[in-house]
Design an enzyme around this catalytic site. Structure first.
Site, PDB file in Angstrom:
ATOM      1  N   CYS A 189      45.117  27.649  24.414  1.00 53.54           N
ATOM      2  CA  CYS A 189      43.766  27.202  24.074  1.00 53.54           C
ATOM      3  C   CYS A 189      43.287  27.847  22.773  1.00 53.54           C
ATOM      4  CB  CYS A 189      42.814  27.540  25.209  1.00 53.54           C
ATOM      5  SG  CYS A 189      41.117  27.021  24.900  1.00 53.54           S
ATOM      6  N   ALA A 209      41.237  18.249  28.096  1.00 53.83           N
ATOM      7  CA  ALA A 209      39.927  18.238  28.756  1.00 53.83           C
ATOM      8  C   ALA A 209      39.245  16.890  28.569  1.00 53.83           C
ATOM      9  CB  ALA A 209      39.045  19.344  28.196  1.00 53.83           C
ATOM     10  N   GLY A 227      50.548  15.182  23.788  1.00 53.47           N
ATOM     11  CA  GLY A 227      49.109  15.340  23.937  1.00 53.47           C
ATOM     12  C   GLY A 227      48.368  14.224  23.243  1.00 53.47           C
ATOM     13  N   GLN A 281      47.276  22.656  35.724  1.00 54.06           N
ATOM     14  CA  GLN A 281      47.344  23.743  34.754  1.00 54.06           C
ATOM     15  C   GLN A 281      46.188  24.711  34.985  1.00 54.06           C
ATOM     16  OE1 GLN A 281      46.263  23.724  30.452  1.00 54.06           O
ATOM     17  NE2 GLN A 281      48.468  23.938  30.125  1.00 54.06           N
ATOM     18  N   PRO A 286      47.891  18.737  29.259  1.00 52.60           N
ATOM     19  CA  PRO A 286      46.507  18.764  29.734  1.00 52.60           C
ATOM     20  C   PRO A 286      45.536  18.619  28.571  1.00 52.60           C
ATOM     21  CG  PRO A 286      47.790  20.571  30.660  1.00 52.60           C
ATOM     22  CD  PRO A 286      48.612  19.967  29.574  1.00 52.60           C
TER      23      PRO A 286
END
Length: 399
Positions: free
Chosen positions: A124, A41, A252, A93, A39
């Site tokens: 995070c 953003a 990623g 997620q 994931p």
């Protein structure tokens, strides 16, 4: 300008040996190609996931969504967890700092049949989250971590939906949490554990610690372990599997501006030498299609075009595009202008080679971990700390 979105794969001189890596099994789900899109953003929305899926198999996870936002059914959170009709398995997620909210969010997703898989984010590194005890700071508090994982698994089990956990090594080298957190997650029924081989303090700097990933794999022989960090090519993924023994990889930043990487990964895991080596015309065609998909996703040309701007530098990394044209592409106001600017590119430019490979995105530098006052004094959550956690559930993402 060529508008095609794919290019015939090329063959490397020496085909790699086929990896003896079975499909990734997450509860009732089977992922034939053991590759997971991490994931990110503003990146892993429905448009980008579709592009990636067109090149190779794997598990494609949504952008991170906060539990509180889901419970409150905020429009943006509902958009984030939306999937294409043909997207399967549907993977989301969820990030949360409160077991009750996480449980409610998972229950909603399961009861309304909005996902086939739920991942929990404990990685995070964003300061505004970690300074309140969320994200990669949270596993330090073992009671809170345990409560969130246990509740999520219990709620997801009502619909036979597997839950996985993604985390970092710990806060810094003196405050590592990954081995204990991995065991806790396994003991409470998660379907897999993914480890980004960096600490909170590292953010995205330095080199990912694949040895730590190997240690977690050894410590958890009875649950799939996935490795994340510094996978920039299919060859990197193969090396990680061979070095660590993981059951799959999480990709990623390596796929930013390179959705075709998932085709390379599938080929490598199947022992095939084919690799995508797109020339400039093909890359332009892929970027064009990405922009069109973003417009469809958001239902707004202005929003879709604004979203594609961040991808320009990633797509053209290493290609001789020129600073002035890059700058105009990064400020494009509409699809017609994008089309006109892409037409200025030289369609005869081939694949530049090494200039395109390697790290992508902003690595930054190590930074002091932002934590609540006294956070490291105890592994248990205090009453004052518990009150402060509610502010950590912000609509932000990380890795």
């Amino acid at each position: 300008m060529d508008t095609t979105t794919t290019q015939r794969p090329t063959h490397d001189p020496a085909p790699p040996a086929r990896l003896d890596l079975p499909p990734l099994r997450l509860g009732r789900l089977t992922v034939d190609v053991p590759v997971v899109l991490a994931p990110m953003a503003g990146v892993t929305n429905k448009a980008f996931r579709r592009l990636c899926r067109e090149y190779g198999g794997g598990l494609y996870v949504t952008e991170m969504v906060t539990a509180r936002a889901l419970v409150e059914r905020r429009p943006e959170s509902m958009r984030i967890i939306d999937h294409d009709p043909d997207e399967t398995p549907r993977s989301i997620q969820i990030y949360g700092v409160d077991a009750v909210n996480v449980g409610r969010a998972v229950r909603m997703v399961v009861e309304e049949d909005r996902a086939d898989h739920v991942d929990l984010n404990f990685g995070c590194p964003v300061p505004k989250v970690t300074k309140r005890g969320g994200g990669s700071a949270l596993p330090w508090k073992t009671d809170l971590f345990t409560a969130i994982v246990r509740t999520a698994v219990e709620e997801a089990s009502r619909g036979d939906v597997p839950v996985t956990v993604k985390m970092r090594k710990g806060i810094d080298d003196e405050h590592l949490t990954y081995l204990e957190a991995g065991r806790i997650a396994r003991d409470h029924g998660v379907a897999a554990v993914a480890l980004h081989g960096r600490t909170l303090e590292q953010h995205y700097s330095g080199t990912a610690d694949w040895d730590a990933i190997a240690r977690l794999r050894e410590a958890l022989p009875d649950v799939p372990v996935l490795g994340n960090g510094d996978i920039w090519s299919a060859e990197d993924a193969v090396r990680m599997v061979e070095r660590t023994g993981v059951d799959g990889v999480v990709v990623g930043r390596g796929c930013q501006g390179r959705p075709w990487l998932f085709g390379d990964l599938q080929a490598a895991f199947e022992g095939r030498a084919e690799r995508f080596r797109p020339g400039l015309a093909t890359v332009a065609g892929i970027l064009r299609r990405h922009a069109q998909l973003l417009v469809e996703t958001f239902g707004d040309e202005g929003k879709g075009v604004r979203e594609i701007r961040k991808h320009v530098a990633w797509y053209f990394k290493g290609y001789p595009v020129g600073g002035e044209l890059r700058a105009r592409l990064a400020q494009v106001p509409d699809l017609a202008t994008l089309e006109a600017l892409l037409a200025e590119l030289d369609p005869d430019v081939g694949y530049p080679g090494a200039a395109v490979e390697g790290p992508r995105g902003r690595a930054g530098s190590p930074r002091r971990a932002h934590l609540p006052d006294g956070w490291l004094a105890s592994r248990a959550l205090g009453d004052a700390e518990r009150l402060g956690l509610t502010a950590a559930e912000l609509d932000v993402s990380g890795g």
